[in-house]
Design a protein around this motif. Structure first.
Motif, mmCIF file in Angstrom:
data_model
loop_
_atom_site.group_PDB
_atom_site.id
_atom_site.type_symbol
_atom_site.label_atom_id
_atom_site.label_comp_id
_atom_site.label_asym_id
_atom_site.label_seq_id
_atom_site.Cartn_x
_atom_site.Cartn_y
_atom_site.Cartn_z
ATOM 1 N N ILE A 32 0.839 -1.199 0.000
ATOM 2 C CA ILE A 32 0.000 0.000 0.000
ATOM 3 C C ILE A 32 0.872 1.246 0.000
ATOM 4 C CG2 ILE A 32 -1.701 1.322 1.343
ATOM 5 C CD1 ILE A 32 -2.894 -1.308 2.287
ATOM 6 N N THR A 33 0.593 2.139 -0.933
ATOM 7 C CA THR A 33 1.264 3.436 -1.015
ATOM 8 C C THR A 33 0.229 4.495 -0.675
ATOM 9 O OG1 THR A 33 2.676 2.567 -2.783
ATOM 10 C CG2 THR A 33 2.574 4.977 -2.548
ATOM 11 N N ALA A 34 0.571 5.371 0.274
ATOM 12 C CA ALA A 34 -0.408 6.366 0.729
ATOM 13 C C ALA A 34 -0.237 7.682 -0.011
ATOM 14 C CB ALA A 34 -0.259 6.591 2.229
ATOM 15 N N VAL A 35 -1.356 8.346 -0.234
ATOM 16 C CA VAL A 35 -1.354 9.728 -0.729
ATOM 17 C C VAL A 35 -1.878 10.590 0.409
ATOM 18 C CG1 VAL A 35 -2.277 11.342 -2.425
ATOM 19 C CG2 VAL A 35 -1.795 8.973 -3.090
ATOM 20 N N LEU A 36 -1.030 11.507 0.888
ATOM 21 C CA LEU A 36 -1.386 12.342 2.033
ATOM 22 C C LEU A 36 -1.495 13.793 1.609
ATOM 23 C CD1 LEU A 36 1.224 10.912 4.610
ATOM 24 C CD2 LEU A 36 -1.081 10.077 4.133
ATOM 25 N N GLY A 37 -2.161 14.581 2.429
ATOM 26 C CA GLY A 37 -2.269 16.012 2.161
ATOM 27 C C GLY A 37 -3.521 16.568 2.793
ATOM 28 N N ARG A 38 -3.479 17.869 3.055
ATOM 29 C CA ARG A 38 -4.622 18.530 3.683
ATOM 30 C C ARG A 38 -5.854 18.485 2.778
ATOM 31 N NH1 ARG A 38 -2.172 23.182 6.955
ATOM 32 N NH2 ARG A 38 0.012 23.087 6.369
ATOM 33 N N ARG A 225 3.727 20.895 9.028
ATOM 34 C CA ARG A 225 3.800 21.806 7.892
ATOM 35 C C ARG A 225 2.979 21.289 6.709
ATOM 36 N NH1 ARG A 225 7.971 21.832 4.187
ATOM 37 N NH2 ARG A 225 9.242 20.576 5.567
ATOM 38 N N LEU A 226 3.098 19.999 6.420
ATOM 39 C CA LEU A 226 2.468 19.478 5.205
ATOM 40 C C LEU A 226 1.058 18.941 5.429
ATOM 41 C CD1 LEU A 226 5.506 17.628 3.670
ATOM 42 C CD2 LEU A 226 4.578 19.857 3.040
ATOM 43 N N LEU A 227 0.792 18.509 6.645
ATOM 44 C CA LEU A 227 -0.517 17.912 6.894
ATOM 45 C C LEU A 227 -1.333 18.725 7.884
ATOM 46 C CD1 LEU A 227 0.652 14.205 7.150
ATOM 47 C CD2 LEU A 227 -0.173 15.415 5.151
ATOM 48 N N GLY A 228 -0.714 19.695 8.494
ATOM 49 C CA GLY A 228 -1.435 20.570 9.410
ATOM 50 C C GLY A 228 -1.719 19.954 10.757
ATOM 51 N N VAL A 229 -1.084 18.845 11.048
ATOM 52 C CA VAL A 229 -1.301 18.177 12.341
ATOM 53 C C VAL A 229 -0.007 17.552 12.791
ATOM 54 C CG1 VAL A 229 -3.693 17.508 12.038
ATOM 55 C CG2 VAL A 229 -1.872 16.047 11.153
ATOM 56 N N HIS A 230 -0.005 17.092 14.040
ATOM 57 C CA HIS A 230 1.086 16.266 14.509
ATOM 58 C C HIS A 230 0.811 14.846 14.035
ATOM 59 C CE1 HIS A 230 3.314 13.765 17.371
ATOM 60 N NE2 HIS A 230 4.203 14.711 17.265
#
Ligand SMILES: Nc1ncnc2c1ncn2[C@@H]1O[C@H](COP(=O)(O)OP(=O)(O)OP(=O)(O)O)[C@@H](O)[C@H]1O
Ligand SMILES: [Mg+2]
Length: 244
Positions: A32-38, A225-230
């Motif tokens: 599984i490859t994840a795509v992350l982002g706000r 910075r990239l996801l807006g969360v810890h």
């Protein structure tokens, strides 16, 4: 390890608005490859661009063959399964009817799907519109797993689900990923940590980071910075719509 999907300089637009700007990444042919982002950065549009559901430019290569010039139905025939963000089950059809409509091949993997989702077997005569959100998600994932795909594109499968159901859906994807590689858009970072090997981070329609998923989520500064969360907190801004 080899690559099942290669995306090179793909841009995509909705109407006159460019929502994906020259993204490049590859997806290995296992796991599984994840795509992350706000929210709103272009994750769904990236999947829809790969499928040709929105207008796109650039190169998309599946198992060594270019698919960016093909219409969506041909891409699906080549073995790309899609589990869309809003599940899209047919509310006024039964579970069994929803699944039957998804079968594309002579020998659909019904036993595998029944093994993954015993709940759906019990509810086969129930109208899909009367299922819980989690059960509808299972129908949506099950439809894609009935066929022998080369790649699954799965968009936010745990969004809005109660924790117990999140676990169940994650478990099913984990088991499914032993048979088919998955490109997974997911905002629940615990699920990402559990399932994904690599992750791609999107911001403003571009790939801004790529690497080992646990390393990315372990980097507090980067995650904030990239996801807006810890990395230890759920990034899912949608909240829980359903209780276990
Ligand atoms: N039907 C549409 N018409 C116009 N603009 C759209 C449409 N759908 C999405 N967009 C815009 O495209 C951009 C990317 O949206 P997209 O849905 O791909 O993001 P996303 O990362 O999947 O977001 P989310 O986390 O909310 O699912 C956003 O700016 C959004 O406002
Ligand atoms: Mg989305």
């Amino acid at each position: 390890m080899s690559t099942i999907l290669e995306v090179a300089g793909m841009s995509a637009s909705i109407g006159s608005q460019q929502v994906v700007e020259s993204v490049s990444f590859s997806v290995p042919d296992t796991g599984i490859t994840a795509v992350l982002g706000r929210n709103g950065v272009g994750k769904t549009s990236t999947l829809r661009g790969i499928l040709g559901l929105i207008k796109r430019k650039g190169e998309v290569t599946l198992a060594g063959e270019r698919i960016d010039g093909l219409p969506t139905h041909r891409i699906v025939q080549r073995g790309v399964g899609y589990v869309p963000e809003d599940r899209e089950v047919f509310a006024s059809l039964t579970v069994a009817e929803n699944l039957a409509l998804a079968e594309r091949q002579a020998n659909p993997r019904r036993d595998f799907v029944a093994h993954l989702f015993p709940d759906l077997v019990e509810r086969r005569a129930q109208m899909a519109g009367t299922l819980s959100g989690g059960q509808q998600q299972m129908v949506s994932v099950a439809r894609a797993l009935l066929n022998d795909n080369r790649l699954l594109l799965v968009d936010e499968p745990t969004k809005g689900l109660a924790p117990r159901i999140v676990n169940e859906v994650a478990g099913a994807l984990e088991e499914a990923s032993r048979t088919v590689p998955i490109l997974l858009v997911e905002q629940n970072l615990e699920v990402v940590k559990r399932l994904a090997k690599d992750a791609i981070v999107i911001d403003g329609g571009r790939v801004v980071h790529r690497g080992d998923a646990r390393e990315i989520l372990g980097d507090e500064e980067l995650t904030r910075r990239l996801l807006g969360v810890h990395g230890d907190a759920p990034a899912d801004g949608h909240g829980t719509e359903e209780r276990a």
